[in-house]
Write a protein that holds these residues in place. Structure first.
Motif, mmCIF file in Angstrom:
data_model
loop_
_atom_site.group_PDB
_atom_site.id
_atom_site.type_symbol
_atom_site.label_atom_id
_atom_site.label_comp_id
_atom_site.label_asym_id
_atom_site.label_seq_id
_atom_site.Cartn_x
_atom_site.Cartn_y
_atom_site.Cartn_z
ATOM 1 N N LEU A 136 34.199 -58.056 -7.076
ATOM 2 C CA LEU A 136 33.481 -57.655 -5.866
ATOM 3 C C LEU A 136 32.260 -58.529 -5.612
ATOM 4 N N GLN A 137 31.569 -58.928 -6.682
ATOM 5 C CA GLN A 137 30.445 -59.836 -6.496
ATOM 6 C C GLN A 137 30.910 -61.163 -5.922
ATOM 7 N N PHE A 192 31.708 -60.661 -2.244
ATOM 8 C CA PHE A 192 30.474 -60.571 -1.456
ATOM 9 C C PHE A 192 29.880 -61.951 -1.213
ATOM 10 N N ASN A 219 27.567 -50.933 -7.622
ATOM 11 C CA ASN A 219 28.356 -50.581 -6.450
ATOM 12 C C ASN A 219 29.548 -49.705 -6.831
ATOM 13 N N GLY A 228 26.642 -53.362 -2.312
ATOM 14 C CA GLY A 228 27.153 -54.650 -2.779
ATOM 15 C C GLY A 228 26.083 -55.720 -2.773
ATOM 16 N N SER A 265 23.924 -55.369 -5.716
ATOM 17 C CA SER A 265 24.648 -55.558 -6.969
ATOM 18 C C SER A 265 24.775 -57.022 -7.342
ATOM 19 N N THR A 266 24.480 -57.930 -6.409
ATOM 20 C CA THR A 266 24.491 -59.354 -6.746
ATOM 21 C C THR A 266 23.250 -59.667 -7.585
ATOM 22 N N VAL A 326 36.218 -53.229 -0.929
ATOM 23 C CA VAL A 326 35.707 -52.413 -2.034
ATOM 24 C C VAL A 326 36.620 -51.214 -2.274
#
Length: 282
Positions: free
Chosen positions: A70-71, A74, A127, A197, A200-201, A245
């Motif tokens: 997911l990172q 994003f 996330n 998200g 979360s990076t 997601v």
């Protein structure tokens, strides 16, 4: 020998002593009775357990890759939070918050073996909601309870301890309340999954960590949370990320179940090998 000691570990742990950390004495190790079947049988058992061990390791790795995916998605869609190489407009969360609160203290008396979920900092990840270790409460019918009850779409952010954890309450989530270590935010014109998200990076979380009031009182206050800045790309693009997601969350759920099955298989094989299969070898 390695796998037998893993099997025997709970018994060995009982012999541990020490106030700072538990330790076992040399005599405890020297007196362990090791089953000794023929060498060919030892090799067969070791090979079987090694395959089961590798299977559960691969399933753990698969879940970890799902978290990093997911990172990557994003960053591909929106770029880095620090460089903003795609030149998105920035907004503060304070401009988009319609409701904000934190959880209440003093819920210990309401803890129960069953009831409504009580979300704590360990239930919020990167996330995602982490529901392997949950607490339950019999919530009182008070204004305080209503204030801290979550709704679908609520963004949760950790406010103390491990700062920067984020999660969003999904649709059809059971009745749940938050404790004092979590902020609850309701937003307008920003998709909460996109915002989770963003933070979360690595660079998004770094923004939160820079606001940590360590030395005074570690953690964030409401003004800190309102001052956080976030990209403001078109809402349709934010919702596209949220749909990714959702698909990954479904995949993570299946991976978690596969991991649970792998752990169960390994533990069952340990028991079969060293309780039933070798009971006559001592």
């Amino acid at each position: 020998l390695l796998y037998y000691l893993r099997f025997y570990e709970p018994e060995l742990a009982k012999a541990g002593t020490g106030s700072t950390f538990a330790a076992v004495a040399r005599e405890d190790l020297e007196t362990i009775k090791i089953p000794l079947p023929p060498l060919t049988e030892q090799k067969r058992i070791a090979s079987l357990l090694a395959r089961a061990d590798r299977l559960r390791s691969l399933r753990r790795t698969g879940r970890a890759l799902g978290e990093s995916l997911l990172q990557s998605v994003f960053l591909e869609m929106f770029g880095g939070a620090q460089s903003n190489d795609k030149k998105w407009n920035l907004v503060t969360l304070g401009e988009k918050i319609t409701f904000m609160t934190s959880g209440s203290r003093g819920w210990a008396e309401h803890y129960s073996d069953k009831g409504d979920l009580f979300l704590r900092i360990q239930n919020v990840g990167a996330n995602q909601l982490l529901l392997d270790d949950v607490a339950y409460v019999q919530a009182p019918d008070t204004a305080e309870s209503k204030r801290t009850r979550v709704q679908p779409g609520d963004l949760l952010i950790s406010a103390t301890a491990d700062l920067g954890r984020t999660a969003v309450i999904p649709e059809n989530f059971p009745t749940a309340y938050i404790n004092q270590h979590l902020f609850l935010l309701r937003l307008k014109d920003l998709n909460p999954v996109f915002v989770a998200g963003y933070f979360s990076t690595p660079s998004g979380k770094a923004q939160i960590l820079r606001l940590d009031r360590e030395g005074v009182k570690s953690g964030l206050n409401f003004d800190d949370a309102r001052s956080l800045t976030v990209f403001n790309p078109p809402l349709a693009l934010q919702e596209e990320f949220a749909s990714v997601v959702a698909r990954v969350e479904g995949l993570r759920g299946r991976m978690s179940e596969a991991e649970r099955q792998g752990e169960g298989l390994f533990e069952s094989l340990l028991a079969l090998s060293f309780v039933e299969g070798l009971s006559q070898s001592f």
